[in-house]
Design a protein around this motif. Structure first.
Motif, PDB file in Angstrom:
ATOM      1  N   GLY A 194     -19.332 -30.688  -4.920  1.00 39.53           N
ATOM      2  CA  GLY A 194     -19.733 -29.579  -4.061  1.00 39.53           C
ATOM      3  C   GLY A 194     -18.636 -29.150  -3.116  1.00 39.53           C
ATOM      4  N   SER A 195     -18.989 -28.950  -1.862  1.00 38.27           N
ATOM      5  CA  SER A 195     -18.030 -28.471  -0.872  1.00 38.27           C
ATOM      6  C   SER A 195     -17.280 -29.598  -0.170  1.00 38.27           C
ATOM      7  N   TRP A 196     -17.582 -30.850  -0.526  1.00 37.75           N
ATOM      8  CA  TRP A 196     -16.886 -31.977   0.088  1.00 37.75           C
ATOM      9  C   TRP A 196     -15.441 -31.996  -0.377  1.00 37.75           C
ATOM     10  N   SER A 197     -14.498 -32.115   0.558  1.00 38.76           N
ATOM     11  CA  SER A 197     -13.079 -32.035   0.216  1.00 38.76           C
ATOM     12  C   SER A 197     -12.464 -33.370  -0.156  1.00 38.76           C
ATOM     13  N   GLY A 198     -13.251 -34.451  -0.188  1.00 44.23           N
ATOM     14  CA  GLY A 198     -12.721 -35.751  -0.579  1.00 44.23           C
ATOM     15  C   GLY A 198     -12.064 -36.485   0.575  1.00 44.23           C
ATOM     16  N   LEU A 199     -11.768 -37.764   0.343  1.00 45.34           N
ATOM     17  CA  LEU A 199     -11.174 -38.582   1.400  1.00 45.34           C
ATOM     18  C   LEU A 199      -9.791 -38.086   1.798  1.00 45.34           C
ATOM     19  N   ARG A 200      -9.073 -37.473   0.869  1.00 46.92           N
ATOM     20  CA  ARG A 200      -7.728 -36.976   1.184  1.00 46.92           C
ATOM     21  C   ARG A 200      -7.749 -35.592   1.821  1.00 46.92           C
ATOM     22  N   ASN A 201      -8.928 -34.978   1.853  1.00 47.24           N
ATOM     23  CA  ASN A 201      -9.080 -33.648   2.451  1.00 47.24           C
ATOM     24  C   ASN A 201      -8.087 -32.645   1.861  1.00 47.24           C
ATOM     25  N   TRP A 202      -7.896 -32.725   0.556  1.00 50.34           N
ATOM     26  CA  TRP A 202      -6.953 -31.842  -0.131  1.00 50.34           C
ATOM     27  C   TRP A 202      -7.654 -30.547  -0.507  1.00 50.34           C
ATOM     28  N   GLN A 203      -6.956 -29.428  -0.306  1.00 50.60           N
ATOM     29  CA  GLN A 203      -7.474 -28.125  -0.711  1.00 50.60           C
ATOM     30  C   GLN A 203      -6.345 -27.313  -1.314  1.00 50.60           C
ATOM     31  N   ALA A 204      -6.648 -26.621  -2.389  1.00 50.37           N
ATOM     32  CA  ALA A 204      -5.635 -25.807  -3.055  1.00 50.37           C
ATOM     33  C   ALA A 204      -5.090 -24.731  -2.127  1.00 50.37           C
ATOM     34  N   ALA A 205      -5.976 -24.186  -1.270  1.00 53.11           N
ATOM     35  CA  ALA A 205      -5.533 -23.127  -0.355  1.00 53.11           C
ATOM     36  C   ALA A 205      -4.465 -23.637   0.595  1.00 53.11           C
ATOM     37  N   HIS A 206      -4.626 -24.887   1.062  1.00 53.89           N
ATOM     38  CA  HIS A 206      -3.623 -25.457   1.964  1.00 53.89           C
ATOM     39  C   HIS A 206      -2.287 -25.615   1.252  1.00 53.89           C
ATOM     40  N   GLU A 207      -2.337 -26.018  -0.015  1.00 51.84           N
ATOM     41  CA  GLU A 207      -1.102 -26.192  -0.762  1.00 51.84           C
ATOM     42  C   GLU A 207      -0.394 -24.853  -0.970  1.00 51.84           C
ATOM     43  N   VAL A 208      -1.189 -23.808  -1.236  1.00 54.96           N
ATOM     44  CA  VAL A 208      -0.603 -22.477  -1.389  1.00 54.96           C
ATOM     45  C   VAL A 208       0.033 -22.023  -0.078  1.00 54.96           C
ATOM     46  N   GLU A 209      -0.669 -22.251   1.027  1.00 58.82           N
ATOM     47  CA  GLU A 209      -0.137 -21.866   2.329  1.00 58.82           C
ATOM     48  C   GLU A 209       1.162 -22.602   2.639  1.00 58.82           C
ATOM     49  N   GLN A 210       1.222 -23.878   2.313  1.00 58.69           N
ATOM     50  CA  GLN A 210       2.441 -24.648   2.533  1.00 58.69           C
ATOM     51  C   GLN A 210       3.582 -24.105   1.683  1.00 58.69           C
ATOM     52  N   GLY A 211       3.260 -23.765   0.439  1.00 57.09           N
ATOM     53  CA  GLY A 211       4.293 -23.192  -0.427  1.00 57.09           C
ATOM     54  C   GLY A 211       4.794 -21.859   0.097  1.00 57.09           C
ATOM     55  N   GLN A 212       3.880 -21.029   0.605  1.00 58.12           N
ATOM     56  CA  GLN A 212       4.282 -19.748   1.169  1.00 58.12           C
ATOM     57  C   GLN A 212       5.153 -19.929   2.408  1.00 58.12           C
ATOM     58  N   GLU A 213       4.790 -20.903   3.228  1.00 59.10           N
ATOM     59  CA  GLU A 213       5.577 -21.155   4.435  1.00 59.10           C
ATOM     60  C   GLU A 213       6.979 -21.648   4.082  1.00 59.10           C
ATOM     61  N   GLN A 214       7.079 -22.506   3.080  1.00 58.46           N
ATOM     62  CA  GLN A 214       8.388 -22.973   2.636  1.00 58.46           C
ATOM     63  C   GLN A 214       9.220 -21.820   2.090  1.00 58.46           C
ATOM     64  N   LEU A 215       8.565 -20.904   1.377  1.00 57.95           N
ATOM     65  CA  LEU A 215       9.269 -19.742   0.860  1.00 57.95           C
ATOM     66  C   LEU A 215       9.778 -18.864   1.999  1.00 57.95           C
ATOM     67  N   ARG A 216       8.924 -18.641   3.011  1.00 56.84           N
ATOM     68  CA  ARG A 216       9.342 -17.832   4.158  1.00 56.84           C
ATOM     69  C   ARG A 216      10.563 -18.437   4.840  1.00 56.84           C
ATOM     70  N   GLU A 217      10.542 -19.746   4.993  1.00 60.48           N
ATOM     71  CA  GLU A 217      11.669 -20.413   5.648  1.00 60.48           C
ATOM     72  C   GLU A 217      12.939 -20.300   4.814  1.00 60.48           C
ATOM     73  N   SER A 218      12.793 -20.372   3.501  1.00 63.81           N
ATOM     74  CA  SER A 218      13.976 -20.326   2.641  1.00 63.81           C
ATOM     75  C   SER A 218      14.611 -18.942   2.584  1.00 63.81           C
ATOM     76  N   ILE A 219      13.783 -17.881   2.729  1.00 64.86           N
ATOM     77  CA  ILE A 219      14.343 -16.526   2.623  1.00 64.86           C
ATOM     78  C   ILE A 219      14.667 -15.922   3.982  1.00 64.86           C
TER      79      ILE A 219
END
Length: 306
Positions: free
Chosen positions: A85-110
């Protein structure tokens, strides 16, 4: 309503996930006899067809061990990661967070690439060779799908090179549209053109002839006067008395023979009767402010650079 729907889907996913685990455990339980077996015993079911006997051969022990191991791994993944369901698991991992991190890394690189353009005006950026190359790449990646690789548009997508703008056409306006998007609405006027379907169609037909005549296109001269009369009733509020449009409303100029869609009589009648809605999606979620500045300069330069 959306929270209810999301909660409903979360509950559905949770139920399916848990039932899946229960089914697997039940299936393993039904095959538990292998635990005490020294050798694999094949049973005869007593069924026979044309001399062919049906045998019941237990599952191989290695297969059950592998199945049990994969079940343990699956349950572990369900506990650590989002799967119930909506439980994010013990690691609290979410795909949206990973995308946001990737976007932030891209912003920093460019960021260093755009540092040189920080204090430049739109006019300066539009004339800077490096900024124009970057702007073109941004346009091809972000805008060309609708406006075309040459920025000359297509049916329902405006030409960005002809200096004919639905809005102001200023750098500030272009920047705002790229950043926040824009919804262009032409209201359906069928109901306002008459009490019956036949009267509505006749009036829309007359307006279409009048509008086409404003751009020097072929039109029935006997219907132009009637079309002008109907235009003054239902169209003048947005397109103006002289039909040259209203940039504040995004109402296009109807006298310059530049058409967002088609100039055919049938298309104009359909637009009058049914209206039209065009959407320019906001790009602020995909481009950095620095990229939007450079893209704005490139688009503005398409119709302003000599």
């Amino acid at each position: 309503m959306s929270d209810f729907v999301n909660s409903g889907w979360a509950l559905w996913v949770a139920v399916v996930s848990i039932l899946g685990v229960v089914f697997v455990l039940w299936l393993l339980w039904t095959q538990r006899s292998w635990l005490g077996q020294k050798t694999v015993v094949t049973e005869d079911t007593g069924h026979e067809w044309d001399g062919i006997r049906e045998l019941n051969h237990p599952l191989p022990r290695w297969w059950i061990i592998m199945y049990l191991g994969l079940t343990v791994i699956g349950v572990g993944i369900m506990v650590l990661y989002p799967a119930v369901g909506s439980w994010s698991g013990l690691r609290n991992w979410q795909a949206a967070h990973e995308v946001e991190q990737g976007q932030e890394q891209l912003r920093e690189s460019i960021a260093p690439v755009y540092a040189r353009f920080k204090d430049m005006s739109v006019e300066e950026l539009a004339k800077d060779p490096e900024a124009r190359i970057i702007g073109e790449r941004l346009f091809l990646n972000t805008c060309a799908q609708c406006h075309g690789s040459d920025a000359r548009g297509a049916t329902d997508f405006p030409n960005l090179t002809d200096n004919d703008w639905l809005g102001a056409g200023t750098p500030e306006y272009i920047h705002g549209v790229i950043t926040d998007g824009r919804v262009g609405l032409m209201a359906p006027l069928g109901a306002a053109l008459g009490a019956t379907a036949g009267e509505q169609t006749d009036n829309a037909n007359a307006i279409a002839h009048y509008v086409r005549s404003l751009s020097g296109l072929n039109a029935d001269a006997t219907l132009i006067a009637k079309g002008k009369q109907q235009y003054d009733k239902v169209c003048v509020a947005c397109h103006g008395v002289d039909a040259t449009g209203n940039p504040l409303l995004g109402a296009p100029n109807l006298t310059d023979d530049i058409w967002l869609g088609s100039s055919s009589h049938q298309t104009i009648v359909k637009t009058i009767m049914e209206g039209r809605t065009n959407i320019m999606p906001p790009q602020k979620h995909y481009l950095t402010p620095e990229q939007i500045d450079v893209l704005t300069a490139y688009v503005w330069g398409l119709s302003n650079n000599e």
